[in-house]
Design a protein around this motif. Structure first.
Motif, short mmCIF file in Angstrom:
data_model
loop_
_atom_site.label_atom_id
_atom_site.label_comp_id
_atom_site.label_asym_id
_atom_site.label_seq_id
_atom_site.Cartn_x
_atom_site.Cartn_y
_atom_site.Cartn_z
N GLN A 160 -1.59 -4.37 -11.81
CA GLN A 160 -2.40 -4.13 -10.55
C GLN A 160 -2.33 -2.70 -9.92
O GLN A 160 -1.94 -2.56 -8.77
CB GLN A 160 -2.38 -5.17 -9.34
N LYS A 164 0.12 2.25 -5.67
CA LYS A 164 0.51 0.94 -5.24
C LYS A 164 0.54 0.16 -6.70
O LYS A 164 -0.52 0.06 -7.40
CB LYS A 164 -0.48 0.45 -4.12
N ARG A 213 1.88 -3.90 -8.59
CA ARG A 213 2.56 -5.33 -8.45
C ARG A 213 3.84 -5.55 -9.52
O ARG A 213 3.42 -5.13 -10.63
CB ARG A 213 1.64 -6.18 -8.50
N LYS A 251 4.21 -6.79 -4.07
CA LYS A 251 3.47 -5.56 -4.08
C LYS A 251 4.58 -4.50 -3.93
O LYS A 251 5.44 -4.66 -2.80
CB LYS A 251 2.41 -5.63 -3.15
#
Length: 216
Positions: A105, A119, A121, A127
């Motif tokens: 992600q 950013k 995961r 996260k």
């Protein structure tokens, strides 16, 4: 906390250089001297983070560049945003590197202040916001925290204000004030060993100084 702007003008040419002394931790004045000696003009926003001194400066042709100086060996790198994806890795290469490391992600891959940020995961489902070196794409750290790995677990207990103050004093900082825990990161104002007023961000569990920024 305040941010200082430092302007210097000197000469020479080259966008890759090294500081003229043995490998060590460098102070702000030495880094500024190296930046200007490489031919870059009017460096500003000098700060130390993730093992590098970073700044913005102007090249001789008038283009603005992000400057990274290694605090380990003094090597200097100047990067223009226009060079990303051609001379230097671009966003797609950053995403591919993170996928190869096991992160999922991957979102908001951006070049900011000389580093790539993204950013993601991790494999543990947590996260994270990662910072990567602009050329090697090594994961340097999450902003404010040490370099993670996709399966990293929870950390240790947060150090107290007294412990942080003691560790900063042992590291050579004086006149330590405005010490506070902000969003899980210790922050403080102080005077460093070279006599400069600085803003500090400190690891909450180890007391290691993560970022040192010159203050007004």
């Amino acid at each position: 906390m305040k941010k200082t702007t430092i302007a210097w003008i000197l000469g020479a040419a080259s966008v890759a250089a090294s500081l003229p002394f043995a490998a060590q931790a460098y102070n702000a004045q030495e880094v500024l001297n190296s930046i200007t000696a490489s031919g870059l003009v009017a460096p500003q926003d000098l700060e130390k983070q993730y093992g590098y001194w970073t700044a913005k400066a102007t090249q001789q042709d008038g283009n603005r560049a992000y400057v990274l100086v290694s605090d380990a060996d003094g090597s200097l790198l100047a990067i223009r945003k226009a060079e990303l994806g051609t001379t230097y890795p671009g966003a797609s290469q950053v995403a591919a590197k993170l996928q190869a490391l096991g992160y999922g992600q991957i979102k908001e891959v951006e070049f900011d202040d000389g580093f790539w940020e993204a950013k993601v995961r991790g494999a543990n489902g947590i996260k994270q916001k990662l910072v990567l070196h602009p050329v090697s794409l090594d994961v340097l750290s999450q902003p404010g925290l040490p370099a993670p790995n996709p399966g990293a677990g929870a950390g240790s207990a947060i150090l107290s204000a007294a412990q942080i103050h003691q560790l900063l004093t042992q590291a050579g900082y004086t006149h330590i004030h405005d010490l506070e825990l902000d969003d899980g990161i210790w922050e403080a104002d102080a005077i460093n060993a070279q006599g400069f007023r600085v803003d500090l961000r400190i690891h909450p569990e180890t007391g290691v100084v993560l970022r040192e920024k010159l203050d007004d």
